[in-house]
Design a protein around this motif. Sequence first.
Motif, PDB file in Angstrom:
ATOM      1  N   TYR A   2       0.838  -1.191   0.000  1.00 10.90           N
ATOM      2  CA  TYR A   2       0.000   0.000   0.000  1.00 10.90           C
ATOM      3  C   TYR A   2       0.879   1.250   0.000  1.00 10.90           C
ATOM      4  O   TYR A   2       1.989   1.230   0.535  1.00 10.90           O
ATOM      5  CB  TYR A   2      -0.891   0.022   1.245  1.00 10.90           C
ATOM      6  CG  TYR A   2      -1.922  -1.071   1.246  1.00 10.90           C
ATOM      7  CD1 TYR A   2      -3.233  -0.795   0.882  1.00 10.90           C
ATOM      8  CD2 TYR A   2      -1.591  -2.374   1.590  1.00 10.90           C
ATOM      9  CE1 TYR A   2      -4.190  -1.797   0.866  1.00 10.90           C
ATOM     10  CE2 TYR A   2      -2.537  -3.384   1.573  1.00 10.90           C
ATOM     11  CZ  TYR A   2      -3.828  -3.084   1.211  1.00 10.90           C
ATOM     12  OH  TYR A   2      -4.771  -4.074   1.182  1.00 10.90           O
ATOM     13  N   MET A   3       0.339   2.310  -0.578  1.00  8.44           N
ATOM     14  CA  MET A   3       0.963   3.629  -0.490  1.00  8.44           C
ATOM     15  C   MET A   3      -0.097   4.597  -0.008  1.00  8.44           C
ATOM     16  O   MET A   3      -1.255   4.536  -0.437  1.00  8.44           O
ATOM     17  CB  MET A   3       1.494   4.087  -1.853  1.00  8.44           C
ATOM     18  CG  MET A   3       2.735   3.351  -2.302  1.00  8.44           C
ATOM     19  SD  MET A   3       3.267   3.791  -3.977  1.00  8.44           S
ATOM     20  CE  MET A   3       3.754   5.501  -3.789  1.00  8.44           C
ATOM     21  N   ARG A   4       0.312   5.454   0.903  1.00  4.87           N
ATOM     22  CA  ARG A   4      -0.595   6.487   1.410  1.00  4.87           C
ATOM     23  C   ARG A   4       0.211   7.766   1.599  1.00  4.87           C
ATOM     24  O   ARG A   4       1.449   7.715   1.665  1.00  4.87           O
ATOM     25  CB  ARG A   4      -1.251   6.039   2.707  1.00  4.87           C
ATOM     26  CG  ARG A   4      -0.278   5.776   3.830  1.00  4.87           C
ATOM     27  CD  ARG A   4      -0.982   5.363   5.127  1.00  4.87           C
ATOM     28  NE  ARG A   4      -0.032   5.222   6.199  1.00  4.87           N
ATOM     29  CZ  ARG A   4       0.428   4.054   6.662  1.00  4.87           C
ATOM     30  NH1 ARG A   4      -0.008   2.924   6.152  1.00  4.87           N
ATOM     31  NH2 ARG A   4       1.314   4.036   7.632  1.00  4.87           N
ATOM     32  N   PRO A   5      -0.475   8.900   1.680  1.00  9.28           N
ATOM     33  CA  PRO A   5       0.267  10.147   1.913  1.00  9.28           C
ATOM     34  C   PRO A   5       1.105  10.056   3.185  1.00  9.28           C
ATOM     35  O   PRO A   5       0.646   9.533   4.207  1.00  9.28           O
ATOM     36  CB  PRO A   5      -0.839  11.192   2.053  1.00  9.28           C
ATOM     37  CG  PRO A   5      -2.011  10.613   1.318  1.00  9.28           C
ATOM     38  CD  PRO A   5      -1.916   9.125   1.552  1.00  9.28           C
ATOM     39  N   LEU A   6       2.307  10.550   3.099  1.00 11.10           N
ATOM     40  CA  LEU A   6       3.197  10.553   4.256  1.00 11.10           C
ATOM     41  C   LEU A   6       2.689  11.542   5.294  1.00 11.10           C
ATOM     42  O   LEU A   6       2.394  12.694   4.973  1.00 11.10           O
ATOM     43  CB  LEU A   6       4.615  10.941   3.825  1.00 11.10           C
ATOM     44  CG  LEU A   6       5.636  11.101   4.939  1.00 11.10           C
ATOM     45  CD1 LEU A   6       5.948   9.753   5.566  1.00 11.10           C
ATOM     46  CD2 LEU A   6       6.900  11.733   4.420  1.00 11.10           C
ATOM     47  N   HIS A  59       2.928  -2.479   4.312  1.00 14.02           N
ATOM     48  CA  HIS A  59       2.519  -3.828   3.908  1.00 14.02           C
ATOM     49  C   HIS A  59       1.003  -3.984   3.928  1.00 14.02           C
ATOM     50  O   HIS A  59       0.443  -4.723   3.125  1.00 14.02           O
ATOM     51  CB  HIS A  59       3.168  -4.864   4.829  1.00 14.02           C
ATOM     52  CG  HIS A  59       2.892  -6.272   4.431  1.00 14.02           C
ATOM     53  ND1 HIS A  59       3.378  -6.833   3.269  1.00 14.02           N
ATOM     54  CD2 HIS A  59       2.153  -7.230   5.030  1.00 14.02           C
ATOM     55  CE1 HIS A  59       2.954  -8.083   3.171  1.00 14.02           C
ATOM     56  NE2 HIS A  59       2.213  -8.344   4.226  1.00 14.02           N
ATOM     57  N   THR A  60       0.346  -3.271   4.848  1.00 11.94           N
ATOM     58  CA  THR A  60      -1.112  -3.304   4.942  1.00 11.94           C
ATOM     59  C   THR A  60      -1.637  -1.871   4.926  1.00 11.94           C
ATOM     60  O   THR A  60      -0.883  -0.917   5.146  1.00 11.94           O
ATOM     61  CB  THR A  60      -1.583  -4.000   6.235  1.00 11.94           C
ATOM     62  OG1 THR A  60      -1.087  -3.259   7.364  1.00 11.94           O
ATOM     63  CG2 THR A  60      -1.083  -5.443   6.293  1.00 11.94           C
ATOM     64  N   ALA A  61      -2.929  -1.726   4.705  1.00 11.34           N
ATOM     65  CA  ALA A  61      -3.535  -0.395   4.577  1.00 11.34           C
ATOM     66  C   ALA A  61      -3.264   0.493   5.785  1.00 11.34           C
ATOM     67  O   ALA A  61      -3.000   1.684   5.642  1.00 11.34           O
ATOM     68  CB  ALA A  61      -5.037  -0.532   4.360  1.00 11.34           C
ATOM     69  N   ASP A  62      -3.337  -0.055   6.961  1.00  8.48           N
ATOM     70  CA  ASP A  62      -3.139   0.757   8.167  1.00  8.48           C
ATOM     71  C   ASP A  62      -1.885   0.348   8.937  1.00  8.48           C
ATOM     72  O   ASP A  62      -1.703   0.708  10.080  1.00  8.48           O
ATOM     73  CB  ASP A  62      -4.370   0.691   9.066  1.00  8.48           C
ATOM     74  CG  ASP A  62      -4.716  -0.730   9.476  1.00  8.48           C
ATOM     75  OD1 ASP A  62      -4.086  -1.685   8.972  1.00  8.48           O
ATOM     76  OD2 ASP A  62      -5.627  -0.899  10.302  1.00  8.48           O
ATOM     77  N   ILE A 176      -3.444   2.326  -3.566  1.00 10.05           N
ATOM     78  CA  ILE A 176      -3.271   3.704  -3.119  1.00 10.05           C
ATOM     79  C   ILE A 176      -4.393   4.069  -2.148  1.00 10.05           C
ATOM     80  O   ILE A 176      -5.569   3.868  -2.437  1.00 10.05           O
ATOM     81  CB  ILE A 176      -3.275   4.680  -4.321  1.00 10.05           C
ATOM     82  CG1 ILE A 176      -2.244   4.244  -5.359  1.00 10.05           C
ATOM     83  CG2 ILE A 176      -3.053   6.118  -3.854  1.00 10.05           C
ATOM     84  CD1 ILE A 176      -0.823   4.100  -4.840  1.00 10.05           C
ATOM     85  N   ILE A 177      -3.999   4.626  -1.029  1.00  6.38           N
ATOM     86  CA  ILE A 177      -4.955   5.103  -0.033  1.00  6.38           C
ATOM     87  C   ILE A 177      -4.826   6.607   0.025  1.00  6.38           C
ATOM     88  O   ILE A 177      -3.732   7.133   0.254  1.00  6.38           O
ATOM     89  CB  ILE A 177      -4.660   4.491   1.350  1.00  6.38           C
ATOM     90  CG1 ILE A 177      -4.757   2.977   1.266  1.00  6.38           C
ATOM     91  CG2 ILE A 177      -5.596   5.053   2.399  1.00  6.38           C
ATOM     92  CD1 ILE A 177      -4.278   2.265   2.485  1.00  6.38           C
ATOM     93  N   ASP A 178      -5.916   7.303  -0.199  1.00  6.08           N
ATOM     94  CA  ASP A 178      -5.863   8.765  -0.188  1.00  6.08           C
ATOM     95  C   ASP A 178      -6.003   9.318   1.188  1.00  6.08           C
ATOM     96  O   ASP A 178      -6.633   9.339   1.993  1.00  6.08           O
ATOM     97  CB  ASP A 178      -6.937   9.356  -1.109  1.00  6.08           C
ATOM     98  CG  ASP A 178      -6.570   9.075  -2.557  1.00  6.08           C
ATOM     99  OD1 ASP A 178      -5.385   9.086  -2.885  1.00  6.08           O
ATOM    100  OD2 ASP A 178      -7.499   8.830  -3.336  1.00  6.08           O
TER     101      ASP A 178
END
Length: 178
Positions: A2-6, A59-62, A176-178
């Motif tokens: 997963y990628m999310r905003p830093l 590795h996971t969404a959260d 991608i998680i916004d």
Amino acid sequence: MYMRPLDPIADGQALHAIFGDPDCCTWLADPAFADVETTIANLKSWTEGFEKWSWTVAHTADGPAMGRIALYNIGRDPKIWEIACMISPAARGKNYAARALSYAVGELFKTTDARRVFADVDSENQASLKTFEKLGFTREGVLRGEWETHIGIRDSVIYGLLRSDPRPDVTPAPIIID
């Protein structure tokens, strides 16, 4: 993956495992950071103005951050961007860096008028050199004695990718998680 905003504050503790580790920071300009607060302060500084272009890899969404991907433009030409990444040792060998970097480059070219993205890599950082080659970046040259770092005077290998260059398919793409 997963990628999310830093989020420098929320992700700072997990990313300190990278930025506080002397081995992980070998190829950086400065040595490993002494504490989490210094890591957070630097993440804030590096991210400011480029929030849209700074991601955490997990590795996971959260799950906790296992790395950082960043694009930034601080040079003379607004159509030329630099890209960087740091991936924790536990996440290496799983193609996370290549997948995340590929996504970031794709987003840059899809949503901006950037014509070029480049990476500045220490000449002895074999893992990064291989990753950028895998992504279709062209080795453009070596700048000898370019950086004075915590391990001495270092050479930089410059890799470049133009908007018009072919890019390999690096799959699976991150979620991608916004």
